[in-house]
Design a protein around this motif. Sequence first.
Motif, PDB file in Angstrom:
ATOM      1  N   ARG A   1       0.850  -1.200   0.000  1.00 52.43           N
ATOM      2  CA  ARG A   1       0.000   0.000   0.000  1.00 52.43           C
ATOM      3  C   ARG A   1       0.885   1.250   0.000  1.00 52.43           C
ATOM      4  O   ARG A   1       0.687   2.175  -0.786  1.00 52.43           O
ATOM      5  CB  ARG A   1      -0.904  -0.037   1.245  1.00 52.43           C
ATOM      6  CG  ARG A   1      -2.042   0.968   1.250  1.00 52.43           C
ATOM      7  CD  ARG A   1      -2.848   0.864   2.543  1.00 52.43           C
ATOM      8  NE  ARG A   1      -3.441  -0.440   2.773  1.00 52.43           N
ATOM      9  CZ  ARG A   1      -4.618  -0.841   2.273  1.00 52.43           C
ATOM     10  NH1 ARG A   1      -5.330  -0.017   1.522  1.00 52.43           N
ATOM     11  NH2 ARG A   1      -5.097  -2.035   2.541  1.00 52.43           N
ATOM     12  N   ARG A   2       1.892   1.249   0.859  1.00 54.09           N
ATOM     13  CA  ARG A   2       2.784   2.413   0.919  1.00 54.09           C
ATOM     14  C   ARG A   2       3.614   2.520  -0.352  1.00 54.09           C
ATOM     15  O   ARG A   2       3.901   3.616  -0.835  1.00 54.09           O
ATOM     16  CB  ARG A   2       3.698   2.315   2.151  1.00 54.09           C
ATOM     17  CG  ARG A   2       2.952   2.375   3.470  1.00 54.09           C
ATOM     18  CD  ARG A   2       3.865   2.722   4.630  1.00 54.09           C
ATOM     19  NE  ARG A   2       4.940   1.756   4.825  1.00 54.09           N
ATOM     20  CZ  ARG A   2       4.813   0.627   5.527  1.00 54.09           C
ATOM     21  NH1 ARG A   2       3.668   0.324   6.109  1.00 54.09           N
ATOM     22  NH2 ARG A   2       5.837  -0.183   5.657  1.00 54.09           N
ATOM     23  N   THR A   3       4.004   1.378  -0.908  1.00 55.42           N
ATOM     24  CA  THR A   3       4.807   1.402  -2.130  1.00 55.42           C
ATOM     25  C   THR A   3       3.994   1.958  -3.291  1.00 55.42           C
ATOM     26  O   THR A   3       4.499   2.756  -4.087  1.00 55.42           O
ATOM     27  CB  THR A   3       5.340  -0.012  -2.449  1.00 55.42           C
ATOM     28  OG1 THR A   3       5.988  -0.519  -1.290  1.00 55.42           O
ATOM     29  CG2 THR A   3       6.322   0.018  -3.604  1.00 55.42           C
ATOM     30  N   VAL A   4       2.722   1.553  -3.390  1.00 54.21           N
ATOM     31  CA  VAL A   4       1.875   2.071  -4.473  1.00 54.21           C
ATOM     32  C   VAL A   4       1.659   3.586  -4.297  1.00 54.21           C
ATOM     33  O   VAL A   4       1.709   4.342  -5.271  1.00 54.21           O
ATOM     34  CB  VAL A   4       0.528   1.324  -4.538  1.00 54.21           C
ATOM     35  CG1 VAL A   4      -0.454   2.053  -5.458  1.00 54.21           C
ATOM     36  CG2 VAL A   4       0.744  -0.090  -5.032  1.00 54.21           C
ATOM     37  N   ARG A   5       1.464   4.021  -3.063  1.00 53.68           N
ATOM     38  CA  ARG A   5       1.339   5.476  -2.837  1.00 53.68           C
ATOM     39  C   ARG A   5       2.588   6.194  -3.334  1.00 53.68           C
ATOM     40  O   ARG A   5       2.505   7.219  -3.999  1.00 53.68           O
ATOM     41  CB  ARG A   5       1.152   5.771  -1.341  1.00 53.68           C
ATOM     42  CG  ARG A   5      -0.247   5.494  -0.850  1.00 53.68           C
ATOM     43  CD  ARG A   5      -0.371   5.831   0.630  1.00 53.68           C
ATOM     44  NE  ARG A   5      -1.618   5.320   1.171  1.00 53.68           N
ATOM     45  CZ  ARG A   5      -1.820   5.016   2.440  1.00 53.68           C
ATOM     46  NH1 ARG A   5      -0.841   5.182   3.333  1.00 53.68           N
ATOM     47  NH2 ARG A   5      -2.981   4.568   2.842  1.00 53.68           N
ATOM     48  N   ALA A   6       3.744   5.633  -3.017  1.00 55.99           N
ATOM     49  CA  ALA A   6       5.009   6.259  -3.437  1.00 55.99           C
ATOM     50  C   ALA A   6       5.132   6.253  -4.959  1.00 55.99           C
ATOM     51  O   ALA A   6       5.582   7.230  -5.563  1.00 55.99           O
ATOM     52  CB  ALA A   6       6.178   5.531  -2.792  1.00 55.99           C
ATOM     53  N   VAL A   7       4.715   5.155  -5.572  1.00 56.92           N
ATOM     54  CA  VAL A   7       4.806   5.051  -7.036  1.00 56.92           C
ATOM     55  C   VAL A   7       3.885   6.075  -7.700  1.00 56.92           C
ATOM     56  O   VAL A   7       4.278   6.754  -8.656  1.00 56.92           O
ATOM     57  CB  VAL A   7       4.456   3.613  -7.484  1.00 56.92           C
ATOM     58  CG1 VAL A   7       4.147   3.562  -8.967  1.00 56.92           C
ATOM     59  CG2 VAL A   7       5.594   2.663  -7.134  1.00 56.92           C
ATOM     60  N   LEU A   8       2.662   6.216  -7.183  1.00 57.59           N
ATOM     61  CA  LEU A   8       1.730   7.174  -7.782  1.00 57.59           C
ATOM     62  C   LEU A   8       2.226   8.610  -7.575  1.00 57.59           C
ATOM     63  O   LEU A   8       2.103   9.450  -8.474  1.00 57.59           O
ATOM     64  CB  LEU A   8       0.321   7.000  -7.198  1.00 57.59           C
ATOM     65  CG  LEU A   8      -0.377   5.670  -7.564  1.00 57.59           C
ATOM     66  CD1 LEU A   8      -1.753   5.585  -6.892  1.00 57.59           C
ATOM     67  CD2 LEU A   8      -0.510   5.509  -9.075  1.00 57.59           C
ATOM     68  N   ALA A   9       2.834   8.867  -6.421  1.00 63.13           N
ATOM     69  CA  ALA A   9       3.390  10.210  -6.179  1.00 63.13           C
ATOM     70  C   ALA A   9       4.545  10.485  -7.137  1.00 63.13           C
ATOM     71  O   ALA A   9       4.645  11.570  -7.717  1.00 63.13           O
ATOM     72  CB  ALA A   9       3.862  10.317  -4.729  1.00 63.13           C
ATOM     73  N   GLN A  10       5.395   9.462  -7.321  1.00 65.84           N
ATOM     74  CA  GLN A  10       6.520   9.628  -8.250  1.00 65.84           C
ATOM     75  C   GLN A  10       6.022   9.860  -9.674  1.00 65.84           C
ATOM     76  O   GLN A  10       6.531  10.725 -10.393  1.00 65.84           O
ATOM     77  CB  GLN A  10       7.416   8.380  -8.205  1.00 65.84           C
ATOM     78  CG  GLN A  10       8.634   8.479  -9.129  1.00 65.84           C
ATOM     79  CD  GLN A  10       9.441   7.186  -9.148  1.00 65.84           C
ATOM     80  OE1 GLN A  10       9.396   6.394  -8.198  1.00 65.84           O
ATOM     81  NE2 GLN A  10      10.176   6.978 -10.227  1.00 65.84           N
ATOM     82  N   ALA A  11       4.992   9.116 -10.069  1.00 60.10           N
ATOM     83  CA  ALA A  11       4.451   9.269 -11.424  1.00 60.10           C
ATOM     84  C   ALA A  11       3.855  10.658 -11.607  1.00 60.10           C
ATOM     85  O   ALA A  11       4.049  11.289 -12.658  1.00 60.10           O
ATOM     86  CB  ALA A  11       3.407   8.191 -11.694  1.00 60.10           C
ATOM     87  N   ALA A  12       3.151  11.150 -10.578  1.00 60.17           N
ATOM     88  CA  ALA A  12       2.551  12.488 -10.678  1.00 60.17           C
ATOM     89  C   ALA A  12       3.642  13.539 -10.836  1.00 60.17           C
ATOM     90  O   ALA A  12       3.526  14.467 -11.653  1.00 60.17           O
ATOM     91  CB  ALA A  12       1.707  12.770  -9.434  1.00 60.17           C
ATOM     92  N   GLN A  13       4.716  13.345 -10.083  1.00 63.05           N
ATOM     93  CA  GLN A  13       5.845  14.281 -10.156  1.00 63.05           C
ATOM     94  C   GLN A  13       6.477  14.251 -11.548  1.00 63.05           C
ATOM     95  O   GLN A  13       6.781  15.293 -12.132  1.00 63.05           O
ATOM     96  CB  GLN A  13       6.880  13.853  -9.125  1.00 63.05           C
ATOM     97  CG  GLN A  13       7.647  14.990  -8.497  1.00 63.05           C
ATOM     98  CD  GLN A  13       8.420  14.497  -7.280  1.00 63.05           C
ATOM     99  OE1 GLN A  13       8.897  13.351  -7.263  1.00 63.05           O
ATOM    100  NE2 GLN A  13       8.545  15.321  -6.274  1.00 63.05           N
ATOM    101  N   GLU A  14       6.656  13.030 -12.084  1.00 65.53           N
ATOM    102  CA  GLU A  14       7.293  12.905 -13.394  1.00 65.53           C
ATOM    103  C   GLU A  14       6.381  13.419 -14.504  1.00 65.53           C
ATOM    104  O   GLU A  14       6.857  13.954 -15.505  1.00 65.53           O
ATOM    105  CB  GLU A  14       7.716  11.456 -13.649  1.00 65.53           C
ATOM    106  CG  GLU A  14       8.924  11.075 -12.822  1.00 65.53           C
ATOM    107  CD  GLU A  14       9.436   9.667 -13.093  1.00 65.53           C
ATOM    108  OE1 GLU A  14       9.125   9.102 -14.154  1.00 65.53           O
ATOM    109  OE2 GLU A  14      10.161   9.138 -12.226  1.00 65.53           O
ATOM    110  N   GLU A  15       5.060  13.260 -14.328  1.00 60.60           N
ATOM    111  CA  GLU A  15       4.122  13.785 -15.336  1.00 60.60           C
ATOM    112  C   GLU A  15       4.204  15.301 -15.403  1.00 60.60           C
ATOM    113  O   GLU A  15       4.094  15.891 -16.474  1.00 60.60           O
ATOM    114  CB  GLU A  15       2.680  13.350 -15.004  1.00 60.60           C
ATOM    115  CG  GLU A  15       2.317  11.998 -15.583  1.00 60.60           C
ATOM    116  CD  GLU A  15       0.848  11.613 -15.359  1.00 60.60           C
ATOM    117  OE1 GLU A  15       0.216  12.184 -14.452  1.00 60.60           O
ATOM    118  OE2 GLU A  15       0.367  10.736 -16.096  1.00 60.60           O
TER     119      GLU A  15
END
Lengths: 323, 176
Positions: A307-321
């Motif tokens: 759950r925490r890893t997916v949150r981190a991944v989505l945050a990273q993706a938002a940042q990269e977008e």
Amino acid sequence: MRAFSYARAETPQAAAQAAEAPGTKFIAGGTNLLDLMKLDIEQPSRLIDLGPLDLRAVTDTPDGGLHVGALVTNTDLAAHPRVKADYAVLTRAIVAGASGQIRNKATTGGNLLQRARCPYFYDTNLPCNKRDPGSGCAALRGLSRTLAVVGTSDACIAQHPSDMAVALRVLDATVNTLKPDGTPRALTLDEFYRLPEDTPHLETTLEPGELITGVTLPPPVGGTHVYRKVRDRASYAFALVSVAAIVNGPDVRVAFGGVAPRPWRVRDAERAAAQASGEARADTLIDRAFEGARPTEQNAFKVPLLRRTVRAVLAQAAQEEQA
Amino acid sequence: MSEAVPARLPVTLTVNGAAHTLTVDPRVTLLDALRETLHLTGTKKGCDHGQCGACTVLLDGQRVLSCLTLAVMHDGQAVTTVEGLGTPEQLHPLQDAFIRHDGYQCGYCTPGQLCSSVGTLDEIARGVPSHVTAHLDDVTFSAEELRERLSGNICRCAAYPNIIAAVMDVHAGEGA
């Protein structure tokens, strides 16, 4: 190591025909098979070396996708310009696994067929239904911290160890094979990998002799590609959990590694996550994808870690977008 | 249990520039062929299971683990071992730098570290990305890249900082 006879493959179909005989195994990179043969876990009586076959090319497909020959090494696949540009999650997953020396030798086909890293599979003194069908599973009441939480059975809780396969699953790749009678097949990864049920020694739907000739990637889907691997040390270790994601605005495709007997992906969970927003996206995705999870006491930490890893991944993706 | 000894098979390997035709049991790993048949004992057998990197050699120029591959699988291929990198009179720049930086203690891991370093510098130069590469199209040399890329070579004396310093030094010299 036990005695075996050795032959070099001449054509894919001749190799498949020759491998129909019981006890025969293909060898390509050998980085997993030879280790298991030294430990007396794999006991082939005959090896067919695929080295001479012309399956080392990465080629564009007519629809804009990519075909990867079964003998393309992990290094060459990760470093291929089109993979880096259009399928970055695959590059990221490959370089998260093993060491440089192993990636130079390990092949695409072999990676798909690597065996479980469950400590009880590796210990020939203890029961293991995958190694010795019907002997029992020592992992169920044993050291299960690293093992699977979903898709398991009472006969086996081993997880699939590949990083590459998790990325291939999120990319909707298909595995191309050739049967001994010359019939080709194309299998999605869910069709390719079996769940353990009561036959955990049968890991794929490959028939006797059937040869993996390559992997086909569909046309690129764009989006932001992320592979996040959480492990006990920073490098050269298998995943406790891993997340392969392709994020395209609200749409998110996610496959999970280290948690199931095959790369784990649940489309309903992705559809539900696309309807959610903010932190609820990760929660929705995990709740739906791991609805049927049956963790042990020792590996129950994996679901909150995911759950925490997916949150981190989505945050990273938002940042990269945004970048 | 009786097991038939498998037929021995011919294989030709070019090792450090010299062609050798061997007749080997198919079970013989490349590592054992180098050490036991060709008596090139520079390449070390550590774990024999692909976990320590001590047996790293260059196969057609790429670093591989010689314990996890069979000699018969490499007919016609070129192998470079630590003995082929330099000579006592004319050391390879990495060998020289390892000495200057004290990049080894017991030295058992050193031959694998040296071959792995040669392969690593070539991989970075060819743009092969690693787990720590920030931008896949921009593979550049750094200490962080070295630490990640050499993580498959274990040194129980923990000479890692000196090994990194030695490889950094050689790269700086090449770039100058």
